[in-house]
Enzyme design. Structure first.
Site, mmCIF file in Angstrom:
data_model
loop_
_atom_site.group_PDB
_atom_site.id
_atom_site.type_symbol
_atom_site.label_atom_id
_atom_site.label_comp_id
_atom_site.label_asym_id
_atom_site.label_seq_id
_atom_site.Cartn_x
_atom_site.Cartn_y
_atom_site.Cartn_z
ATOM 1 N N TRP A 101 0.841 -1.127 -0.066
ATOM 2 C CA TRP A 101 0.038 -0.093 -0.045
ATOM 3 C C TRP A 101 0.811 1.154 -0.139
ATOM 4 O O TRP A 101 0.566 2.136 -0.656
ATOM 5 C CB TRP A 101 -0.985 0.066 1.000
ATOM 6 C CG TRP A 101 -2.031 -0.924 0.877
ATOM 7 C CD1 TRP A 101 -2.193 -2.256 1.381
ATOM 8 C CD2 TRP A 101 -3.101 -0.947 -0.174
ATOM 9 N NE1 TRP A 101 -3.455 -2.759 1.111
ATOM 10 C CE2 TRP A 101 -3.811 -2.367 -0.208
ATOM 11 C CE3 TRP A 101 -3.342 -0.214 -1.306
ATOM 12 C CZ2 TRP A 101 -4.917 -2.565 -1.028
ATOM 13 C CZ3 TRP A 101 -4.449 -0.439 -2.230
ATOM 14 C CH2 TRP A 101 -5.178 -1.441 -2.030
ATOM 15 N N ASP A 175 -1.883 6.467 5.951
ATOM 16 C CA ASP A 175 -2.852 5.649 5.472
ATOM 17 C C ASP A 175 -3.179 4.783 6.378
ATOM 18 O O ASP A 175 -2.546 3.612 6.773
ATOM 19 C CB ASP A 175 -2.589 5.003 4.240
ATOM 20 C CG ASP A 175 -3.634 4.040 3.579
ATOM 21 O OD1 ASP A 175 -4.740 3.727 4.246
ATOM 22 O OD2 ASP A 175 -3.059 3.593 2.355
ATOM 23 N N LYS A 199 -13.168 -1.350 5.794
ATOM 24 C CA LYS A 199 -12.261 -2.443 6.538
ATOM 25 C C LYS A 199 -12.971 -2.388 7.959
ATOM 26 O O LYS A 199 -13.104 -3.403 8.269
ATOM 27 C CB LYS A 199 -10.704 -1.972 6.510
ATOM 28 C CG LYS A 199 -9.988 -1.697 5.023
ATOM 29 C CD LYS A 199 -10.196 -2.653 4.189
ATOM 30 C CE LYS A 199 -9.470 -2.624 2.727
ATOM 31 N NZ LYS A 199 -8.522 -1.801 2.454
#
Ligand SMILES: *Cc1c(COP(=O)(O)O)cnc(C)c1O
Length: 363
Positions: A101, A175, A199
């Site tokens: 990510w 993030d 999530k």
């Protein structure tokens, strides 16, 4: 009906209680005669849903007043572009690459600013986190980006880096898509945090941005208005139509979290769940997790079967035991159990029993 346990990395499980409330209110929210989906985002009913969601989230995460909470769209990948557009001024931003990510974030940012990699743990197979004291920060970065929980590689910062103590006064951007609301946040170390909701907060389509007020005036003039943080903040996230239904469900999740005892209580649960699972993996001779112990994620637990020929059987048998979506990300292989806030302890216990039974059967 007893639902199976869903270990998907995202979109992920939502608490049963939340889904039941939403089902009960689907046709007629609080005697309004409307479904939340049918409401004007500027009406008083949705206004109440929005205000409560904002207040509950601020309280849960103990977000100080000098931060804005923005309900946006575009997901984590959208933010990979919106952050450099809003914060970089086209100058240099530093990235700490610790998995897929953060790697993606760095790649996207290159379109808008100069990217400097302050650290990169790829040579360890993204199984480690370097001590921030060893980061090679640039002289005056516009910001420093980290991914505080790498969803694919299962690596999580147990403490946020303190940039000031490293002699850097740039804002930290994180993030935190896959562990937001799973543990407390030290906001004194943060400039901006973003998270896709799918999530740990609710349905896909909603993106949360928490941004320090003094960072709102730096956007490149080409930044789309709907994604300029200042415009979004000045319009209480209603510059354009926000993802109303996703905000409503996230609001129910926040109420559920408060009912669980808030973030400290859910963190304690997350510790119990993740410790149980890692201990089971570490004690077995069939399963292995390669992430260094002090950097293991409490949310995403990747693991491998030492005999990979058993992978298909493992997944088929898991499904017959009502344990869904344990297949690892295609870039890594193996297995991954995502055990977000909404995964009950019983779900992890069921997984652990299955791991032990499967190992005994294939010893
Ligand atoms: C899931 C995830 C994303 C992806 O976000 P999209 O909403 O699919 O754009 C970004 N970052 C992290 C850490 C994630 O877990």
């Amino acid at each position: 009906m007893k639902r199976p346990y869903n270990f998907s990395a995202g979109p992920a499980a939502i608490p049963d209680d939340v889904l039941q409330s939403a089902a009960a209110e689907m046709l007629n929210w609080h005697d309004s005669g409307m479904s939340v989906m049918e409401m004007s985002h500027r009406g008083k009913e949705f206004g109440q849903i929005y205000e409560e969601a904002q207040a509950d989230l601020r309280e849960l995460l103990a977000v100080p007043e000098h931060f804005k909470l923005l309900f946006m769209q575009g997901g984590g990948l959208g933010e990979n572009a919106f952050v450099p557009m809003n914060l970089s001024r086209g100058e240099t931003a530093d990235f700490v690459v610790t998995g897929s990510w953060s790697q993606k974030s760095a790649k996207e940012a290159k379109r808008y600013c100069t990217v400097h990699e302050a650290a990169n743990t790829e040579s360890s197979g993204f199984t480690t986190l370097q001590n921030p004291a060893t980061w090679q920060l640039s002289t005056k970065p516009a910001y420093v980006h980290i991914c505080s929980n790498e969803t694919i590689h299962g690596v999580e910062y147990q403490e946020l880096p303190d940039l000031k103590s490293l002699g850097c006064d740039a804002p930290l951007v994180m993030d935190c898509s896959s562990h937001i609301a799973s543990r407390p946040v030290d906001w004194s170390r943060v400039g901006l945090a973003f998270a896709g909701a799918q999530k740990n907060l609710g349905p896909a389509g909603l993106t949360l941005v928490v941004v320090r007020e003094d960072l709102l005036d730096r956007a490149l003039p080409t930044t789309p208005s709907a994604f300029t943080y200042k415009t979004v903040a000045d319009n209480q996230s209603m510059y354009n139509t926000p993802p109303t239904y996703a905000i409503y469900i996230a609001g129910l999740v926040f109420k559920w979290l408060k009912h669980q005892g808030g973030i400290t209580a859910i963190e304690a649960q997350n510790l119990i769940k993740s410790t149980l699972l890692y201990d089971t993996i570490d004690r077995s001779s069939l399963y292995i997790n390669r992430v260094e112990k002090q950097s293991r994620s409490r949310m995403n637990v990747p693991f491998f079967l030492r005999d990979e020929r058993l992978n298909d059987t493992f997944l088929t048998d898991a499904k017959s035991r009502q344990l869904l979506h344990l297949k690892g990300h295609k870039s890594v292989g193996g297995m991954r159990a995502s055990i977000y806030n909404a995964m009950p302890l019983q779900g992890v216990q069921a997984l652990v029993s299955y791991l032990q039974d499967f190992e005994a059967q294939h010893a």
